[in-house]
Design a protein around this motif. Sequence first.
Motif, mmCIF file in Angstrom:
data_model
loop_
_atom_site.group_PDB
_atom_site.id
_atom_site.type_symbol
_atom_site.label_atom_id
_atom_site.label_comp_id
_atom_site.label_asym_id
_atom_site.label_seq_id
_atom_site.Cartn_x
_atom_site.Cartn_y
_atom_site.Cartn_z
ATOM 1 N N VAL A 170 0.849 -1.191 0.000
ATOM 2 C CA VAL A 170 0.000 0.000 0.000
ATOM 3 C C VAL A 170 0.885 1.242 0.000
ATOM 4 O O VAL A 170 1.925 1.276 0.677
ATOM 5 N N ALA A 171 0.503 2.258 -0.743
ATOM 6 C CA ALA A 171 1.304 3.480 -0.846
ATOM 7 C C ALA A 171 1.562 4.085 0.531
ATOM 8 O O ALA A 171 0.664 4.190 1.364
ATOM 9 N N GLY A 172 2.815 4.460 0.750
ATOM 10 C CA GLY A 172 3.189 5.095 2.006
ATOM 11 C C GLY A 172 3.353 4.140 3.173
ATOM 12 O O GLY A 172 3.280 4.562 4.332
ATOM 13 N N SER A 173 3.614 2.872 2.881
ATOM 14 C CA SER A 173 3.690 1.854 3.940
ATOM 15 C C SER A 173 5.118 1.575 4.377
ATOM 16 O O SER A 173 6.063 1.683 3.596
ATOM 17 N N ARG A 174 5.239 1.179 5.648
ATOM 18 C CA ARG A 174 6.501 0.701 6.204
ATOM 19 C C ARG A 174 6.315 -0.773 6.559
ATOM 20 O O ARG A 174 5.359 -1.131 7.255
ATOM 21 N N TYR A 175 7.236 -1.607 6.097
ATOM 22 C CA TYR A 175 7.187 -3.034 6.395
ATOM 23 C C TYR A 175 8.489 -3.453 7.066
ATOM 24 O O TYR A 175 9.552 -2.854 6.825
ATOM 25 N N HIS A 176 8.398 -4.480 7.910
ATOM 26 C CA HIS A 176 9.572 -4.974 8.608
ATOM 27 C C HIS A 176 9.936 -6.372 8.122
ATOM 28 O O HIS A 176 9.133 -7.309 8.246
ATOM 29 N N GLY A 177 11.150 -6.506 7.569
ATOM 30 C CA GLY A 177 11.657 -7.804 7.151
ATOM 31 C C GLY A 177 12.338 -8.490 8.322
ATOM 32 O O GLY A 177 13.552 -8.690 8.312
#
Length: 298
Positions: free
Chosen positions: A213-220
């Motif tokens: 989603v636009a503007g998202s932060r994800y954690h790997g």
Amino acid sequence: MRVFLTGATGFIGSAIVQELIGAGHQVLGLARSEAAAQALVAAGATAHPGSLDDLDSLRRGAAATDGVIHTAFVHDFSDYAGAGAMDFRAVEAIGAALAGSNRPFVITSGTALLPPNRLATEQDAADPASAGAPRVPSEEAVLALAAQGVRSAVIRLPPSVHGPGDHGFVPALIRVAREQGVSAYIGDGLNRWPAVHRLDAARLFRLALEKGVAGSRYHGVAEEGIPIRELAGVIGRRLNLPVVAKTPEEAAAHFGWLAYFLELNSPASSLLTQQQLGWQPREADLLTDLAQGDYFQA
């Protein structure tokens, strides 16, 4: 989807190439040398001549594709600020080429730029006073592109992205242990690093490209936090070396540049990432990888 990938021949990027091709995508990989170009062609990708400081090549690559994954970074910790500035310029150039297109733009960031000493989540904003401060402007710039018609996302990776071919922090810690004759940690060693296997990370990049989603932060992040003392213990056992504590005052002389990162206490969660993208880490954890992998090959 035709995807422009920077860092395509790197430790993580090369895994992303295979992940994307395996899912039916085409890859246009940034190549700064003939050897890199040949490696990309051998892997089933198309080479795009250029480099991280050749902004025109970045713009052309972005303009010619359906989306961008940016993993390239100059890991020169003697000039970390300069490396961060170069990354920011690259992000700006790619973002400008994608503006108004609603195409995806996924960049690499790090959990080291989050507030320390507590479990960080995807909702946490980057901390300009953190150990990862030089990368904060790039993260903020990419998130801002969501308002400019770019489906932008940030993937924060932990200090340890592990697996065969790792040449990051853990191999550096092993080298220091060999050189110093002891496997050491700082203080009580209970500060924690999150970790993820490179193949799990590669799958997350693909999912963020496809579904983010636009503007998202994800954690790997597969493991929220491994105590550094446990990591030092495994290294000591594998090298048959004593495991010892170093004081903060002794750390710089013993570990060199690595001391700065080895003192981090930066546990992080990926619960929201897993819920939102359906990502489930499935590869070996870090300590298992250390026990079974090639980290201790001479």
